[in-house]
Design a protein around this motif. Structure first.
Motif, PDB file in Angstrom:
ATOM      1  N   LEU A  21       2.726  -2.585  -6.178  1.00 17.46           N
ATOM      2  CA  LEU A  21       2.769  -2.756  -4.576  1.00 17.46           C
ATOM      3  C   LEU A  21       1.413  -2.445  -4.049  1.00 17.46           C
ATOM      4  N   TRP A  22       1.194  -2.905  -2.971  1.00 18.82           N
ATOM      5  CA  TRP A  22      -0.167  -2.634  -2.202  1.00 18.82           C
ATOM      6  C   TRP A  22       0.187  -2.172  -0.748  1.00 18.82           C
ATOM      7  N   ALA A  23      -0.477  -0.907  -0.593  1.00 18.56           N
ATOM      8  CA  ALA A  23      -0.440  -0.182   0.733  1.00 18.56           C
ATOM      9  C   ALA A  23      -1.800  -0.625   1.576  1.00 18.56           C
ATOM     10  N   GLY A  24      -1.723  -1.147   2.685  1.00 18.55           N
ATOM     11  CA  GLY A  24      -3.062  -1.193   3.515  1.00 18.55           C
ATOM     12  C   GLY A  24      -2.787  -0.191   4.685  1.00 18.55           C
ATOM     13  N   ILE A  25      -4.090   0.365   4.848  1.00 19.58           N
ATOM     14  CA  ILE A  25      -4.026   1.593   5.836  1.00 19.58           C
ATOM     15  C   ILE A  25      -5.163   0.892   6.920  1.00 19.58           C
ATOM     16  N   ASP A  26      -4.565   0.783   8.257  1.00 23.09           N
ATOM     17  CA  ASP A  26      -5.623   0.585   9.384  1.00 23.09           C
ATOM     18  C   ASP A  26      -5.841   1.917   9.828  1.00 23.09           C
ATOM     19  N   ALA A  27      -6.879   2.775   9.556  1.00 21.79           N
ATOM     20  CA  ALA A  27      -7.301   3.939   9.989  1.00 21.79           C
ATOM     21  C   ALA A  27      -7.745   4.126  11.207  1.00 21.79           C
ATOM     22  N   GLY A  28      -7.457   5.283  11.985  1.00 25.36           N
ATOM     23  CA  GLY A  28      -7.828   5.602  13.349  1.00 25.36           C
ATOM     24  C   GLY A  28      -8.298   6.984  13.312  1.00 25.36           C
ATOM     25  N   LYS A  29      -8.656   7.526  14.574  1.00 29.14           N
ATOM     26  CA  LYS A  29      -8.903   8.836  14.853  1.00 29.14           C
ATOM     27  C   LYS A  29      -7.819   9.808  14.822  1.00 29.14           C
ATOM     28  N   ARG A  30      -6.663   9.266  15.665  1.00 21.80           N
ATOM     29  CA  ARG A  30      -5.269   9.990  15.889  1.00 21.80           C
ATOM     30  C   ARG A  30      -4.193   9.719  14.930  1.00 21.80           C
ATOM     31  N   THR A  31      -3.971   8.376  14.652  1.00 16.76           N
ATOM     32  CA  THR A  31      -3.100   7.730  13.791  1.00 16.76           C
ATOM     33  C   THR A  31      -3.455   6.640  13.049  1.00 16.76           C
ATOM     34  N   HIS A  32      -2.816   6.485  12.010  1.00 10.05           N
ATOM     35  CA  HIS A  32      -3.050   5.304  10.916  1.00 10.05           C
ATOM     36  C   HIS A  32      -1.851   4.543  10.979  1.00 10.05           C
ATOM     37  N   HIS A  33      -1.863   3.220  10.668  1.00 11.77           N
ATOM     38  CA  HIS A  33      -0.841   2.395  10.429  1.00 11.77           C
ATOM     39  C   HIS A  33      -0.917   1.729   9.183  1.00 11.77           C
ATOM     40  N   CYS A  34       0.343   1.997   8.450  1.00 11.82           N
ATOM     41  CA  CYS A  34       0.108   1.771   6.877  1.00 11.82           C
ATOM     42  C   CYS A  34       1.507   0.542   6.673  1.00 11.82           C
ATOM     43  N   VAL A  35       1.073  -0.261   6.080  1.00  7.65           N
ATOM     44  CA  VAL A  35       2.001  -1.454   5.668  1.00  7.65           C
ATOM     45  C   VAL A  35       1.951  -1.778   4.300  1.00  7.65           C
ATOM     46  N   VAL A  36       3.074  -1.746   3.634  1.00  4.56           N
ATOM     47  CA  VAL A  36       3.191  -1.799   1.971  1.00  4.56           C
ATOM     48  C   VAL A  36       3.757  -3.047   1.787  1.00  4.56           C
ATOM     49  N   ILE A  37       3.198  -3.938   0.699  1.00  6.43           N
ATOM     50  CA  ILE A  37       3.841  -5.247   0.442  1.00  6.43           C
ATOM     51  C   ILE A  37       4.028  -5.330  -1.198  1.00  6.43           C
ATOM     52  N   ASP A  38       4.805  -6.191  -1.610  1.00 10.43           N
ATOM     53  CA  ASP A  38       4.883  -6.288  -3.004  1.00 10.43           C
ATOM     54  C   ASP A  38       4.132  -7.469  -3.800  1.00 10.43           C
ATOM     55  N   ARG A  39       4.298  -7.946  -4.763  1.00  9.81           N
ATOM     56  CA  ARG A  39       3.658  -9.019  -5.435  1.00  9.81           C
ATOM     57  C   ARG A  39       3.706 -10.266  -4.715  1.00  9.81           C
ATOM     58  N   ASP A  40       4.855 -10.449  -3.947  1.00  9.05           N
ATOM     59  CA  ASP A  40       5.142 -11.987  -3.409  1.00  9.05           C
ATOM     60  C   ASP A  40       4.547 -11.896  -1.935  1.00  9.05           C
ATOM     61  N   GLY A  41       4.143 -10.572  -1.430  1.00 10.75           N
ATOM     62  CA  GLY A  41       3.438 -10.373  -0.243  1.00 10.75           C
ATOM     63  C   GLY A  41       4.656 -10.082   0.946  1.00 10.75           C
ATOM     64  N   THR A  42       5.838  -9.654   0.420  1.00  4.05           N
ATOM     65  CA  THR A  42       6.783  -9.064   1.204  1.00  4.05           C
ATOM     66  C   THR A  42       6.522  -7.756   1.787  1.00  4.05           C
ATOM     67  N   VAL A  43       6.873  -7.626   3.169  1.00  2.00           N
ATOM     68  CA  VAL A  43       6.510  -6.432   3.592  1.00  2.00           C
ATOM     69  C   VAL A  43       7.691  -5.398   3.370  1.00  2.00           C
ATOM     70  N   LEU A  44       7.454  -4.434   2.834  1.00  2.00           N
ATOM     71  CA  LEU A  44       8.488  -3.242   2.462  1.00  2.00           C
ATOM     72  C   LEU A  44       8.582  -2.139   3.353  1.00  2.00           C
ATOM     73  N   LEU A  45       7.404  -1.769   3.975  1.00  2.61           N
ATOM     74  CA  LEU A  45       7.346  -0.651   4.655  1.00  2.61           C
ATOM     75  C   LEU A  45       6.203  -1.044   5.824  1.00  2.61           C
ATOM     76  N   SER A  46       6.344  -0.732   7.251  1.00  6.21           N
ATOM     77  CA  SER A  46       5.298  -0.887   8.134  1.00  6.21           C
ATOM     78  C   SER A  46       5.683   0.430   9.023  1.00  6.21           C
ATOM     79  N   THR A  47       4.801   1.293   8.980  1.00  4.83           N
ATOM     80  CA  THR A  47       4.842   2.670   9.863  1.00  4.83           C
ATOM     81  C   THR A  47       3.575   3.100  10.423  1.00  4.83           C
TER      82      THR A  47
END
Length: 225
Positions: A21-47
């Motif tokens: 799994l790969w978890a990408g974090i778009d970091a910010g000052k107050r909040t972050h957005h995290c997206v998790v994908i699998d080997r096929d690039g399918t989004v498993l989590l976006s929060t």
């Protein structure tokens, strides 16, 4: 928190670390957005998650639960500032973290669907780039020596910037009422001129002491003239 962008043995680490799994974090000052994908690039989590310890710990636990048997590769576009807390928490949980420069995210965004720029899209790009690229550097917590050096160099830069601002204000003020003296010295390099002005800052005061005493003061300061 000071972070050191490590560059040692990135390929060696990749051969022994096989994420599922790969978890990408778009970091910010107050909040972050995290997206998790699998080997096929399918989004498993976006929060979106608040930049606070408890929500970030919950996020880490949630992502780990998505594949408790596999390995997770985290990636972020910042290594200091608002991202410092999540980086420290990931290190405390022995999670692999890669650094993706913002310029890579910016250029890669043109190849993804959607014209708008959102935190979710950036986090998705970060995760996908971490999945595909092999030239990204791992992020490591800095050593005590690195922290001390960064603090010292930051302080030195602050002092230099303060000095430049002070000299610029001095020259701007002198240009208004004593243009000839403003042109006479390079105040950024000539400390003797600053000593002279600290005692005699007006045309009248310089005329009263005369040329010879002013020269003696500059020479007696033992500073570069």
């Amino acid at each position: 928190m000071v972070i050191d962008k490590g560059s040692i043995h990135p390929l060696i680490e990749r051969t022994t670390f096989m994420p599922t799994l790969w978890a990408g974090i778009d970091a910010g000052k107050r909040t972050h957005h995290c997206v998790v994908i699998d080997r096929d690039g399918t989004v498993l989590l976006s929060t979106k998650v608040s930049n606070d310890e408890t929500p970030l710990l919950d996020l880490i636990a949630t992502v780990i639960e998505l594949d408790s048997e596999g390995e997770i590769c985290w990636a972020t576009d910042l290594t200091d500032g608002g991202a410092a807390l999540v980086i420290a928490l990931l290190a405390a949980h022995q999670q692999q973290l890669l650094y993706i420069p913002g310029r890579i995210v910016h250029h890669a965004a043109a190849t993804y669907r959607g014209d708008g720029k959102t935190d979710a899209k950036d986090a998705r790009i970060i995760a996908d780039q971490a999945r595909m690229r092999t030239d990204l550097h791992p992020v490591r917590i800095a050593t005590g020596i690195a922290v001390d050096l960064r603090l010292l160099t930051s302080h030195r830069l602050d002092v230099i910037h303060d000095r430049v601002r002070a000299i610029n204000r001095l020259r701007a003020t002198m240009l208004e009422y004593f243009p000839a003296l403003e042109r006479a010295f390079d105040y950024s390099k000539n400390k003797a001129a600053l000593v002279l002005l600290s005692h005699y800052a007006t045309p009248d005061s310089l005329r009263r002491i005369g040329i010879s005493p002013a020269c003696r003061m500059v020479e007696g300061s033992r500073l570069p003239q």
